[in-house]
Design a protein around this motif. Sequence first.
Motif, PDB file in Angstrom:
ATOM      1  N   ILE A 456       6.665 -12.274   9.411  1.00 32.72           N
ATOM      2  CA  ILE A 456       6.950 -10.976   9.683  1.00 32.72           C
ATOM      3  C   ILE A 456       5.385 -10.017   9.665  1.00 32.72           C
ATOM      4  N   HIS A 457       4.751  -9.787   8.657  1.00 28.55           N
ATOM      5  CA  HIS A 457       3.587  -9.505   8.206  1.00 28.55           C
ATOM      6  C   HIS A 457       2.552 -10.765   8.100  1.00 28.55           C
ATOM      7  N   LYS A 458       0.919 -10.580   7.412  1.00 25.93           N
ATOM      8  CA  LYS A 458      -0.187 -11.262   7.950  1.00 25.93           C
ATOM      9  C   LYS A 458      -0.123 -11.929   6.039  1.00 25.93           C
ATOM     10  N   SER A 459       0.952 -11.806   5.365  1.00 26.43           N
ATOM     11  CA  SER A 459       1.267 -12.105   3.852  1.00 26.43           C
ATOM     12  C   SER A 459       2.294 -12.945   2.934  1.00 26.43           C
ATOM     13  N   ASP A 460       1.470 -13.063   2.046  1.00 29.25           N
ATOM     14  CA  ASP A 460       3.247 -13.170   0.797  1.00 29.25           C
ATOM     15  C   ASP A 460       4.435 -11.561   1.445  1.00 29.25           C
ATOM     16  N   GLY A 461       5.717 -13.037   0.868  1.00 28.58           N
ATOM     17  CA  GLY A 461       6.510 -11.288   0.739  1.00 28.58           C
ATOM     18  C   GLY A 461       6.026 -10.963  -0.192  1.00 28.58           C
ATOM     19  N   PHE A 462       6.351  -8.959  -0.629  1.00 29.77           N
ATOM     20  CA  PHE A 462       5.670  -8.654  -1.791  1.00 29.77           C
ATOM     21  C   PHE A 462       6.325  -7.054  -1.580  1.00 29.77           C
ATOM     22  N   PHE A 463       6.479  -5.939  -2.354  1.00 27.59           N
ATOM     23  CA  PHE A 463       6.738  -5.660  -2.529  1.00 27.59           C
ATOM     24  C   PHE A 463       5.264  -4.533  -3.585  1.00 27.59           C
ATOM     25  N   LEU A 464       5.811  -2.888  -2.951  1.00 31.12           N
ATOM     26  CA  LEU A 464       4.351  -2.036  -3.420  1.00 31.12           C
ATOM     27  C   LEU A 464       4.984  -0.633  -3.201  1.00 31.12           C
ATOM     28  N   ALA A 465       5.151  -0.445  -4.444  1.00 33.33           N
ATOM     29  CA  ALA A 465       5.319   1.557  -4.880  1.00 33.33           C
ATOM     30  C   ALA A 465       4.353   1.856  -5.175  1.00 33.33           C
ATOM     31  N   CYS A 466       4.050   3.208  -5.064  1.00 35.37           N
ATOM     32  CA  CYS A 466       3.210   3.965  -5.457  1.00 35.37           C
ATOM     33  C   CYS A 466       4.248   5.129  -5.629  1.00 35.37           C
ATOM     34  N   MET A 467       3.725   5.753  -7.474  1.00 36.80           N
ATOM     35  CA  MET A 467       4.779   6.718  -7.985  1.00 36.80           C
ATOM     36  C   MET A 467       3.787   7.915  -8.724  1.00 36.80           C
ATOM     37  N   GLU A 468       3.682   9.079  -8.362  1.00 34.89           N
ATOM     38  CA  GLU A 468       2.807  10.089  -8.878  1.00 34.89           C
ATOM     39  C   GLU A 468       3.217  11.006 -10.193  1.00 34.89           C
ATOM     40  N   LYS A 469       2.575  10.425 -11.271  1.00 30.88           N
ATOM     41  CA  LYS A 469       3.018  11.792 -11.943  1.00 30.88           C
ATOM     42  C   LYS A 469       2.470  13.280 -11.551  1.00 30.88           C
ATOM     43  N   GLY A 470       3.584  14.308 -12.152  1.00 31.97           N
ATOM     44  CA  GLY A 470       3.664  15.677 -11.462  1.00 31.97           C
ATOM     45  C   GLY A 470       2.720  16.323 -13.120  1.00 31.97           C
ATOM     46  N   LEU A 471       2.009  17.158 -12.435  1.00 30.92           N
ATOM     47  CA  LEU A 471       1.118  17.705 -13.557  1.00 30.92           C
ATOM     48  C   LEU A 471       2.419  19.027 -13.839  1.00 30.92           C
TER      49      LEU A 471
END
Length: 476
Positions: A456-471
């Motif tokens: 479906i995508h031009k890559s491996d099967g992979f998951f990414l998530a970016c979480m930010e810690k609040g001030l």
Amino acid sequence: MTKIKPVNERELVLGILMEVTEKGQYSHLVIRDVLGKYQYLDKKERAFITRVTEGTLEHMIELDYILDQFSKVKVKKMKPVIRNILRSAVYQLKYMDTVPDSAVCNEAVKLAVKKGFSGLRGFVNGVLRSTSAGLGQVRYPSDPVEGLSVRYSMPVWILKLWLQSYDRQTVETMLEEFQKEKPLTVRVRPSLENIGEGGGRPPRGTGAEAVWPEVLKLQKELEGEGIRLEPHPYLPYACYLSGQDYLGDLQSFREGRFSVQDVSSMLVCEMAAPKPGDVVIDVCAAPGGKAVHMAEMLRGTGSVEARDLTAYKTGLIQENIDRSGLSNIQARQMDARVLDAASAEKADIVIADLPCSGLGVLGKKTDLKYNVTEESLESLVKLQREILTAAKAYVRPGGKLVYSTCTINPSENLENVHWFLEQNPEFALRDIRESLCEELKGDVQEKGCLQLLPGIHKSDGFFLACMEKGLPQRSN
């Protein structure tokens, strides 16, 4: 005088298959070690060993199914050596037109005799002759899931798991992609002026502007060595490499001018978007591709600590560091599950690319699908949550925790993110869309997560998530 070959490729293939199927060794590591030991073999012989070994493992469920149609002794009842000789021979019969059927049968019989099974030479010959004659008449299971399992050599339980989350067409597209021969994906190292002041890539242009000068220079150089380097559409420094034999023979690789890395892994660093001077901790870093990438993006500033559990893994990281020539990165042996109090709130970015089922990279690690179990998935989710619980402590207020896996199993991916955010309300998903090319922006989930699927995508099967810690909230 007839020259006797010092080694037989089919015997090496058998040795690798025995290590993987009978001793549980990882195929990519065994193949690497064998090819390293026999570097004097020519490119054609090395390619034969790689293709037959990987192909036999990739198609093993189908090969066993075919053998059971033509052998009175079922595959599971065969002696391991004979079983693997027949598997690799049937792979050649079905998938390698360049090898005459008669040669496949004769070489298999010779190998059986050489390995001490002269009494079974008739059995081996008979099974393979019958298989050769009847391959075109093999009937596959009529049950939809069983049929997919045999045709694509994927365990039934994995298919049922995927069909709970994805439609049949998507699953079949992924299965087809796993079995395609693909070029290597590499990351070309840019010069500092091309990295961008914000640590990430500069705005992309179109056409030639979308590719960095270092890529064009390396492309021309490798072309002179008979090797093809083609730009990847997602990132200006990502490329497809094909036509190579042994990477260690390439001066440009030894000098660290490019590294083997899937584009999905590169996107982890794009999402992290480091700024000059940032402190980065990669808690499960081996073999070190992302950590080195982060160090490059820091433009020689800040620091990256690349951690992993064993001396072997930290050794792999150190090899990558040494080849890169970077001084703002170090390897450190550490258990990611154990809280390192000295690192509490010290990192601007924590990378948590965690141990997982690997169901997104089955095209590269062909034997993995036979070893992972439903029970192991549950234990992996528990392990991932243990590591995330420790890793979160290293993120300073305003910092980022980037979570990734090389799987397509929701319980290890989006469900883990939901669990983490429920347990840790001081974290929130960070919008990653501006870090991605136009082709991927529409696939972002909940503004901070991206599930990449093979085919479906031009890559491996992979998951990414970016979480930010609040001030911290200021009190009035």
